[in-house]
Write a protein that holds these residues in place. Structure first.
Motif, PDB file in Angstrom:
ATOM      1  N   CYS A   8       0.824  -1.201   0.000  1.00  0.00           N
ATOM      2  CA  CYS A   8       0.000   0.000   0.000  1.00  0.00           C
ATOM      3  C   CYS A   8       0.865   1.262   0.000  1.00  0.00           C
ATOM      4  N   ILE A   9       0.568   2.175  -0.909  1.00  0.00           N
ATOM      5  CA  ILE A   9       1.235   3.477  -0.982  1.00  0.00           C
ATOM      6  C   ILE A   9       0.222   4.535  -0.568  1.00  0.00           C
ATOM      7  N   LYS A  10       0.526   5.253   0.523  1.00  0.00           N
ATOM      8  CA  LYS A  10      -0.420   6.196   1.105  1.00  0.00           C
ATOM      9  C   LYS A  10      -0.295   7.587   0.486  1.00  0.00           C
ATOM     10  N   ILE A  11      -1.455   8.207   0.236  1.00  0.00           N
ATOM     11  CA  ILE A  11      -1.535   9.589  -0.228  1.00  0.00           C
ATOM     12  C   ILE A  11      -2.374  10.378   0.771  1.00  0.00           C
ATOM     13  N   PHE A  12      -1.791  11.375   1.406  1.00  0.00           N
ATOM     14  CA  PHE A  12      -2.559  12.230   2.314  1.00  0.00           C
ATOM     15  C   PHE A  12      -3.288  13.275   1.497  1.00  0.00           C
ATOM     16  N   LEU A  13      -4.603  13.388   1.689  1.00  0.00           N
ATOM     17  CA  LEU A  13      -5.420  14.322   0.924  1.00  0.00           C
ATOM     18  C   LEU A  13      -5.907  15.441   1.842  1.00  0.00           C
ATOM     19  N   ALA A  14      -5.392  16.640   1.620  1.00  0.00           N
ATOM     20  CA  ALA A  14      -5.728  17.802   2.449  1.00  0.00           C
ATOM     21  C   ALA A  14      -6.561  18.786   1.647  1.00  0.00           C
ATOM     22  N   SER A  15      -7.543  19.403   2.306  1.00  0.00           N
ATOM     23  CA  SER A  15      -8.349  20.435   1.645  1.00  0.00           C
ATOM     24  C   SER A  15      -9.299  21.045   2.646  1.00  0.00           C
ATOM     25  N   ALA A  16      -9.883  22.180   2.271  1.00  0.00           N
ATOM     26  CA  ALA A  16     -11.016  22.738   2.999  1.00  0.00           C
ATOM     27  C   ALA A  16     -12.286  22.031   2.535  1.00  0.00           C
ATOM     28  N   GLY A  17     -13.412  22.406   3.126  1.00  0.00           N
ATOM     29  CA  GLY A  17     -14.653  21.689   2.848  1.00  0.00           C
ATOM     30  C   GLY A  17     -15.337  22.049   1.552  1.00  0.00           C
ATOM     31  N   ASP A  18     -14.804  23.021   0.813  1.00  0.00           N
ATOM     32  CA  ASP A  18     -15.488  23.452  -0.411  1.00  0.00           C
ATOM     33  C   ASP A  18     -15.174  22.571  -1.615  1.00  0.00           C
ATOM     34  N   GLU A  21     -16.713  17.441  -3.349  1.00  0.00           N
ATOM     35  CA  GLU A  21     -17.051  16.738  -4.592  1.00  0.00           C
ATOM     36  C   GLU A  21     -15.799  16.222  -5.279  1.00  0.00           C
ATOM     37  N   GLU A  22     -14.763  17.054  -5.341  1.00  0.00           N
ATOM     38  CA  GLU A  22     -13.501  16.647  -5.961  1.00  0.00           C
ATOM     39  C   GLU A  22     -12.798  15.570  -5.146  1.00  0.00           C
ATOM     40  N   ASP A  24     -14.183  13.225  -3.301  1.00  0.00           N
ATOM     41  CA  ASP A  24     -14.863  11.956  -3.565  1.00  0.00           C
ATOM     42  C   ASP A  24     -14.555  11.451  -4.976  1.00  0.00           C
ATOM     43  N   SER A  25     -14.449  12.380  -5.924  1.00  0.00           N
ATOM     44  CA  SER A  25     -14.142  11.998  -7.305  1.00  0.00           C
ATOM     45  C   SER A  25     -12.757  11.369  -7.393  1.00  0.00           C
ATOM     46  N   LEU A  26     -11.779  11.975  -6.713  1.00  0.00           N
ATOM     47  CA  LEU A  26     -10.417  11.431  -6.750  1.00  0.00           C
ATOM     48  C   LEU A  26     -10.350  10.051  -6.101  1.00  0.00           C
ATOM     49  N   GLU A  27     -11.159   9.826  -5.082  1.00  0.00           N
ATOM     50  CA  GLU A  27     -11.200   8.508  -4.440  1.00  0.00           C
ATOM     51  C   GLU A  27     -11.612   7.442  -5.460  1.00  0.00           C
ATOM     52  N   LEU A  79      -7.233  22.760  -3.687  1.00  0.00           N
ATOM     53  CA  LEU A  79      -7.427  24.150  -3.284  1.00  0.00           C
ATOM     54  C   LEU A  79      -8.397  24.834  -4.235  1.00  0.00           C
ATOM     55  N   TRP A  80      -9.331  25.581  -3.650  1.00  0.00           N
ATOM     56  CA  TRP A  80     -10.270  26.364  -4.467  1.00  0.00           C
ATOM     57  C   TRP A  80     -10.460  27.729  -3.816  1.00  0.00           C
ATOM     58  N   ALA A  81     -11.592  27.954  -3.169  1.00  0.00           N
ATOM     59  CA  ALA A  81     -11.895  29.284  -2.630  1.00  0.00           C
ATOM     60  C   ALA A  81     -11.579  29.416  -1.149  1.00  0.00           C
TER      61      ALA A  81
END
Length: 202
Positions: A8-18, A21-22, A24-27, A79-81
């Motif tokens: 298993c190769i782990k990817i940490f996914l960081a973001s704000a709540g906006d 949708e993206e 879940d799409s990347l998952e 990153l978005w808004a």
């Protein structure tokens, strides 16, 4: 390929709540890419997300999340808004680890679509972060994309994400470093049940 031999190769996914949708799409995209390209080579990419990766100790929540980065080979920001205090802290932790040990590999995907609702303080924070990246973190890769408009001046997130993960994987494989950056189910922080759920058919 049998289940026990996958790493298993782990990817940490960081973001704000906006950008939920993206996220879940990347998952879903990552699961598809595992099936198409990586599981037959003995590897499986998996996201570490705050929604799914509850710390098991009694440390403060953000500190425990930051420490999950220690087990990740790649650190991704969507990153978005909005930036968010937690995302900024996670980035600062990840960049300190990268500059000290060379890992995790850091990628930022920045959505340049104008948000439907604009909060001036949030936009100022995002702009300030982008300027800070430009001045102080030249080693960090930033890719701009459009996801929610019909303008075609940038590539979409799906394409640039898959391309970046593929480029990283085959570059590290060529350098013969994959073994040191991946974990067996026993070594991985996720449970065997969760690992099997990611490996449909095993």
């Amino acid at each position: 390929m049998i289940y026990e031999k996958l790493k298993c190769i782990k990817i940490f996914l960081a973001s704000a709540g906006d950008v939920r949708e993206e996220r879940d799409s990347l998952e879903k995209i990552l699961q598809q890419e595992n099936e198409l390209h990586y599981k037959n080579q003995g590897y499986l990419f998996d996201f570490v997300r705050w929604e799914k990766s509850s710390p098991l100790d009694n440390k403060p929540w953000q500190k425990s999340l930051n420490e999950l980065i220690d087990n990740c080979a790649i650190f991704v920001i969507l990153l978005w808004a909005k930036l968010g205090e937690g995302t900024k802290e996670e980035f600062e932790y990840a960049i300190s680890k990268q500059r000290g040990k060379g890992l995790p590999h850091i990628i930022i995907f920045y959505n340049v679509d104008p948000p439907e609702e604009v909060n001036s303080s949030d936009i100022e924070e995002v702009n300030g972060f982008m300027e800070e990246l430009r001045k102080n973190y030249p080693e960090v890769r930033v890719f701009k994309y459009r996801e929610r408009s019909t303008v075609q001046d940038y590539e979409n997130l799906d394409f640039i994400f898959k391309k970046n993960i593929s480029n990283w994987f085959y570059s590290i494989k060529k350098e013969e470093k994959l073994e040191s950056l991946s974990k067996t189910p026993e070594e991985s922080p996720i449970s065997s049940q969760e690992f099997r759920s990611l490996n449909k058919g095993f």
